[in-house]
Enzyme design. Structure first.
Site, PDB file in Angstrom:
ATOM      1  N   THR A  44       0.820  -1.210   0.000  1.00 10.78           N
ATOM      2  CA  THR A  44       0.000   0.000   0.000  1.00 10.78           C
ATOM      3  C   THR A  44       0.854   1.260   0.000  1.00 10.78           C
ATOM      4  O   THR A  44       0.401   2.324  -0.430  1.00 10.78           O
ATOM      5  CB  THR A  44      -0.952  -0.013   1.212  1.00 10.78           C
ATOM      6  OG1 THR A  44      -1.655  -1.257   1.233  1.00 10.78           O
ATOM      7  CG2 THR A  44      -1.959   1.119   1.154  1.00 10.78           C
ATOM      8  N   TYR A  66       4.538 -12.188   5.492  1.00 10.69           N
ATOM      9  CA  TYR A  66       3.411 -11.651   4.712  1.00 10.69           C
ATOM     10  C   TYR A  66       3.093 -12.655   3.614  1.00 10.69           C
ATOM     11  O   TYR A  66       3.823 -12.764   2.634  1.00 10.69           O
ATOM     12  CB  TYR A  66       3.790 -10.289   4.143  1.00 10.69           C
ATOM     13  CG  TYR A  66       2.700  -9.558   3.381  1.00 10.69           C
ATOM     14  CD1 TYR A  66       1.374  -9.997   3.371  1.00 10.69           C
ATOM     15  CD2 TYR A  66       3.005  -8.399   2.676  1.00 10.69           C
ATOM     16  CE1 TYR A  66       0.394  -9.311   2.680  1.00 10.69           C
ATOM     17  CE2 TYR A  66       2.026  -7.695   1.980  1.00 10.69           C
ATOM     18  CZ  TYR A  66       0.727  -8.163   1.980  1.00 10.69           C
ATOM     19  OH  TYR A  66      -0.244  -7.479   1.291  1.00 10.69           O
ATOM     20  N   ILE A 114      -3.844  -5.835   9.385  1.00 12.42           N
ATOM     21  CA  ILE A 114      -3.015  -4.816   8.744  1.00 12.42           C
ATOM     22  C   ILE A 114      -3.853  -4.299   7.592  1.00 12.42           C
ATOM     23  O   ILE A 114      -4.006  -4.942   6.565  1.00 12.42           O
ATOM     24  CB  ILE A 114      -1.658  -5.376   8.301  1.00 12.42           C
ATOM     25  CG1 ILE A 114      -0.871  -5.843   9.535  1.00 12.42           C
ATOM     26  CG2 ILE A 114      -0.868  -4.306   7.538  1.00 12.42           C
ATOM     27  CD1 ILE A 114       0.506  -6.406   9.226  1.00 12.42           C
ATOM     28  N   LYS A 130       0.970 -11.885   8.458  1.00 12.20           N
ATOM     29  CA  LYS A 130      -0.104 -11.116   7.830  1.00 12.20           C
ATOM     30  C   LYS A 130      -0.666 -12.030   6.755  1.00 12.20           C
ATOM     31  O   LYS A 130      -0.012 -12.303   5.744  1.00 12.20           O
ATOM     32  CB  LYS A 130       0.412  -9.817   7.224  1.00 12.20           C
ATOM     33  CG  LYS A 130      -0.672  -9.047   6.452  1.00 12.20           C
ATOM     34  CD  LYS A 130      -0.118  -7.803   5.769  1.00 12.20           C
ATOM     35  CE  LYS A 130      -1.214  -7.109   4.949  1.00 12.20           C
ATOM     36  NZ  LYS A 130      -0.700  -5.908   4.240  1.00 12.20           N
TER      37      LYS A 130
END
Length: 293
Positions: free
Chosen positions: A45, A133, A204, A162
């Site tokens: 992001t 992640y 998240i 995540k």
């Protein structure tokens, strides 16, 4: 303990395309004031693929400075090059981050053994807590719960995940392989309610860029067992969760933030601003959430 609503922070740019440090500092301060419980700079992001390494390190440094210990900073530090990932994690540790977010290597499609070796190399190179992640839609590979379990048991500083698989049952599967203290954070806003019901402890979040207070309240409701409030907030936020991802990447979130006057609606190529039809749907979702009139 990483818990609650952690924001996957956007990286603001000036109209010239340069990193807008002033806007970023104000944005992080606003996030903290709205109840965000963790800060995650330079992830997907944060447009990390289009940041230079110097810019990447600078954004991490600024985020840590502004946070000043008020919330944990989980620095994005992933790469599909193991040596590069090691360097980014070591910088995050030196800069004072509280943890590092390390994505599964994308594009080159390692095997499960390759994934193990990649994360093992990173873990050996730092004392920082590492959050894996796992995002198969972008990385095109999926770390299996068994591989994650091996890493969690072999390396004390691999402490959580995540999870952006979209499979809420993974929380239970990973609890069995990684242990009950392994930190499991959702990587998808829309399914975070179900994720926490399976035993997750937070998200998240991309939406929390735009609606940090609502996302923080939602996480607190789910984690405290207030199902009535959690469902009320889920219904209020769901159209926004969906609208900001009508187009890929961070385009939707940046458009929404520009409506709130927080950042310029500027992205780095190859990302582009949202179409007018998408903007109208984001506007409607923001009104539904009570963010704009």
């Amino acid at each position: 303990m990483l818990r609650g609503s952690l924001t996957a922070l956007v990286t603001p740019f000036e109209k010239s395309g340069r990193f807008d440090e002033k806007a970023f500092r104000a944005f992080v301060e606003w996030q903290l004031g709205e109840g965000t419980t963790g800060l995650v700079p330079v992830g997907t992001t944060g447009e990390s693929p289009t940041l230079s390494h110097d810019e990447h390190r600078h954004v991490v440094k600024v985020c840590i400075e502004v946070a000043n210990g008020r919330a944990p900073v989980v620095a994005g530090a992933g790469s599909n090059n193991t040596a590069e990932a090691v360097g980014l994690v070591q910088y995050a540790e030196k800069a004072g981050a509280d943890a590092a977010l390390v994505v599964t290597p994308y594009y080159n499609k390692p095997t499960q053994r390759g994934l193990y070796e990649h994360f093992a190399a990173v873990a050996r190179a730092t004392k920082l807590p590492i959050i894996i992640y796992n995002i198969p839609p972008r990385s095109v590979i999926d770390m299996m719960p068994e591989t994650m379990g091996r890493l969690a048991h072999d390396f004390k500083n691999i402490v959580g995940v995540k999870d952006a698989t979209g499979k809420v049952e993974r929380v239970s599967e990973q609890r069995m392989t990684c242990g009950k203290d392994f930190i499991q954070l959702s990587g998808e806003d829309a399914s975070a309610l179900g994720f926490n019901a399976h035993g997750g402890v937070g998200c998240i979040s991309v939406t929390s860029n735009v609606a940090p207070r609502l996302c923080a309240e939602f996480q607190e409701a789910t984690l405290s067992g207030d199902s009535v409030k959690a469902l009320e907030l889920q219904d209020r936020l769901l159209p926004l969760h969906k609208a900001i991802f009508l187009e890929p990447g961070v385009s939707g979130a940046k458009y929404a933030l520009s409506k709130l006057g927080k950042v310029e609606n500027v992205l780095r190529s190859p990302l582009v601003t949202v179409e007018e039809s998408t903007a109208a749907k984001i506007d409607a979702a923001m009104k539904h959430a009570g963010l704009i009139n």
